[in-house]
Design a protein around this motif. Structure first.
Motif, mmCIF file in Angstrom:
data_model
loop_
_atom_site.group_PDB
_atom_site.id
_atom_site.type_symbol
_atom_site.label_atom_id
_atom_site.label_comp_id
_atom_site.label_asym_id
_atom_site.label_seq_id
_atom_site.Cartn_x
_atom_site.Cartn_y
_atom_site.Cartn_z
ATOM 1 N N GLU A 128 -14.102 46.227 -73.319
ATOM 2 C CA GLU A 128 -14.687 45.004 -73.887
ATOM 3 C C GLU A 128 -13.986 43.762 -73.340
ATOM 4 O O GLU A 128 -14.637 42.754 -73.043
ATOM 5 C CB GLU A 128 -14.590 45.025 -75.411
ATOM 6 C CG GLU A 128 -15.549 45.977 -76.077
ATOM 7 C CD GLU A 128 -15.347 46.058 -77.589
ATOM 8 O OE1 GLU A 128 -14.793 45.108 -78.175
ATOM 9 O OE2 GLU A 128 -15.750 47.082 -78.174
ATOM 10 N N ALA A 129 -12.666 43.836 -73.219
ATOM 11 C CA ALA A 129 -11.919 42.703 -72.674
ATOM 12 C C ALA A 129 -12.345 42.420 -71.235
ATOM 13 O O ALA A 129 -12.509 41.259 -70.841
ATOM 14 C CB ALA A 129 -10.415 42.972 -72.736
ATOM 15 N N LEU A 130 -12.557 43.476 -70.461
ATOM 16 C CA LEU A 130 -12.998 43.286 -69.076
ATOM 17 C C LEU A 130 -14.419 42.735 -69.012
ATOM 18 O O LEU A 130 -14.726 41.915 -68.144
ATOM 19 C CB LEU A 130 -12.898 44.604 -68.295
ATOM 20 C CG LEU A 130 -11.482 45.054 -67.965
ATOM 21 C CD1 LEU A 130 -11.484 46.428 -67.325
ATOM 22 C CD2 LEU A 130 -10.776 44.039 -67.062
ATOM 23 N N GLU A 131 -15.272 43.153 -69.923
ATOM 24 C CA GLU A 131 -16.635 42.603 -69.964
ATOM 25 C C GLU A 131 -16.594 41.106 -70.277
ATOM 26 O O GLU A 131 -17.317 40.313 -69.671
ATOM 27 C CB GLU A 131 -17.483 43.362 -70.981
ATOM 28 C CG GLU A 131 -17.836 44.755 -70.513
ATOM 29 C CD GLU A 131 -18.442 45.637 -71.590
ATOM 30 O OE1 GLU A 131 -18.492 45.239 -72.780
ATOM 31 O OE2 GLU A 131 -18.862 46.757 -71.239
ATOM 32 N N THR A 132 -15.742 40.724 -71.197
ATOM 33 C CA THR A 132 -15.580 39.302 -71.526
ATOM 34 C C THR A 132 -15.014 38.551 -70.327
ATOM 35 O O THR A 132 -15.490 37.466 -69.979
ATOM 36 C CB THR A 132 -14.651 39.138 -72.751
ATOM 37 O OG1 THR A 132 -15.203 39.860 -73.843
ATOM 38 C CG2 THR A 132 -14.491 37.684 -73.126
ATOM 39 N N LEU A 133 -14.016 39.150 -69.685
ATOM 40 C CA LEU A 133 -13.407 38.530 -68.503
ATOM 41 C C LEU A 133 -14.464 38.257 -67.429
ATOM 42 O O LEU A 133 -14.469 37.197 -66.811
ATOM 43 C CB LEU A 133 -12.320 39.444 -67.927
ATOM 44 C CG LEU A 133 -11.624 38.925 -66.679
ATOM 45 C CD1 LEU A 133 -10.137 39.207 -66.736
ATOM 46 C CD2 LEU A 133 -12.203 39.547 -65.429
ATOM 47 N N MET A 134 -15.370 39.201 -67.229
ATOM 48 C CA MET A 134 -16.390 39.030 -66.189
ATOM 49 C C MET A 134 -17.229 37.784 -66.432
ATOM 50 O O MET A 134 -17.583 37.082 -65.486
ATOM 51 C CB MET A 134 -17.261 40.285 -66.098
ATOM 52 C CG MET A 134 -16.519 41.453 -65.479
ATOM 53 S SD MET A 134 -17.351 43.059 -65.642
ATOM 54 C CE MET A 134 -19.027 42.705 -65.201
ATOM 55 N N GLY A 135 -17.532 37.484 -67.683
ATOM 56 C CA GLY A 135 -18.297 36.284 -67.989
ATOM 57 C C GLY A 135 -17.540 35.012 -67.653
ATOM 58 O O GLY A 135 -18.113 34.034 -67.167
ATOM 59 N N PHE A 136 -16.238 35.032 -67.886
ATOM 60 C CA PHE A 136 -15.399 33.872 -67.592
ATOM 61 C C PHE A 136 -15.068 33.770 -66.110
ATOM 62 O O PHE A 136 -14.956 32.680 -65.560
ATOM 63 C CB PHE A 136 -14.072 33.951 -68.374
ATOM 64 C CG PHE A 136 -14.194 33.565 -69.814
ATOM 65 C CD1 PHE A 136 -14.124 32.236 -70.202
ATOM 66 C CD2 PHE A 136 -14.377 34.533 -70.793
ATOM 67 C CE1 PHE A 136 -14.229 31.875 -71.538
ATOM 68 C CE2 PHE A 136 -14.498 34.193 -72.125
ATOM 69 C CZ PHE A 136 -14.407 32.863 -72.492
ATOM 70 N N ASN A 137 -14.869 34.915 -65.487
ATOM 71 C CA ASN A 137 -14.359 34.953 -64.117
ATOM 72 C C ASN A 137 -15.285 34.261 -63.122
ATOM 73 O O ASN A 137 -14.815 33.571 -62.218
ATOM 74 C CB ASN A 137 -14.093 36.405 -63.698
ATOM 75 C CG ASN A 137 -13.202 36.500 -62.490
ATOM 76 O OD1 ASN A 137 -12.141 35.892 -62.435
ATOM 77 N ND2 ASN A 137 -13.634 37.253 -61.509
ATOM 78 N N VAL A 138 -16.584 34.428 -63.283
ATOM 79 C CA VAL A 138 -17.541 33.791 -62.378
ATOM 80 C C VAL A 138 -17.369 32.271 -62.420
ATOM 81 O O VAL A 138 -17.308 31.614 -61.375
ATOM 82 C CB VAL A 138 -18.991 34.188 -62.747
ATOM 83 C CG1 VAL A 138 -20.002 33.387 -61.965
ATOM 84 C CG2 VAL A 138 -19.187 35.675 -62.524
ATOM 85 N N ARG A 139 -17.234 31.741 -63.619
ATOM 86 C CA ARG A 139 -17.041 30.290 -63.763
ATOM 87 C C ARG A 139 -15.682 29.861 -63.236
ATOM 88 O O ARG A 139 -15.552 28.800 -62.625
ATOM 89 C CB ARG A 139 -17.202 29.865 -65.220
ATOM 90 C CG ARG A 139 -18.664 29.894 -65.674
ATOM 91 C CD ARG A 139 -18.777 29.482 -67.100
ATOM 92 N NE ARG A 139 -18.215 30.594 -67.893
ATOM 93 C CZ ARG A 139 -18.318 30.710 -69.187
ATOM 94 N NH1 ARG A 139 -18.926 29.805 -69.877
ATOM 95 N NH2 ARG A 139 -17.787 31.731 -69.819
ATOM 96 N N LEU A 140 -14.662 30.693 -63.486
ATOM 97 C CA LEU A 140 -13.322 30.365 -62.995
ATOM 98 C C LEU A 140 -13.303 30.292 -61.473
ATOM 99 O O LEU A 140 -12.750 29.344 -60.904
ATOM 100 C CB LEU A 140 -12.302 31.397 -63.488
ATOM 101 C CG LEU A 140 -10.878 31.212 -62.973
ATOM 102 C CD1 LEU A 140 -10.296 29.861 -63.391
ATOM 103 C CD2 LEU A 140 -9.988 32.351 -63.445
#
Length: 122
Positions: free
Chosen positions: A10-22
């Motif tokens: 779940e943490a990695l799924e959340t990270l993926m949403g942020f990572n694109v913007r980062l």
């Protein structure tokens, strides 16, 4: 460290949403630090650093899952790039920061691929 495999996923799924913007924001900050500074560049840089720190915490907490079955993230190389970025940010030298962000972007692109691969697995 995140204990449970499902929590790590779940943490990695959340990270993926942020990572694109980062990644996108890091590309923008490179331009700003390469001579196209704006009034809010320092605030933008601070926001990026906070996002980076959050993602680094997630990576540290999910490294076992990220590298399950095969090495997807080289922790030592990852930490070396992040430490180098931290050093130039502390020095507040725009040109050096721009160059180091360019070095770090591929690391976070690789992280995106690794997280995607791991979260798609059962």
């Amino acid at each position: 460290m995140i204990e449970n495999r499902e929590e790590q996923k779940e943490a990695l799924e959340t990270l993926m949403g942020f990572n694109v913007r980062l990644i996108n924001n890091m590309k923008l900050i490179v331009k700003e630090l390469s001579g196209k500074r704006k009034e809010d560049t320092d605030a933008f840089l601070n926001d990026i650093v906070q996002a980076l720190n959050w993602e680094i915490q997630v990576v540290n907490g999910t490294m076992e899952l990220l590298n399950e079955g095969k090495k997807r993230i080289d922790k030592e190389a990852f930490n070396t790039k992040i430490a180098a970025l931290g050093a130039v940010i502390a020095a507040k030298e725009d040109g050096a920061m721009a160059k180091q962000f360019e070095e770090v972007i591929p690391v976070f692109e690789d992280l995106e691929k690794a997280a995607e691969e791991v979260t798609k697995q059962g």
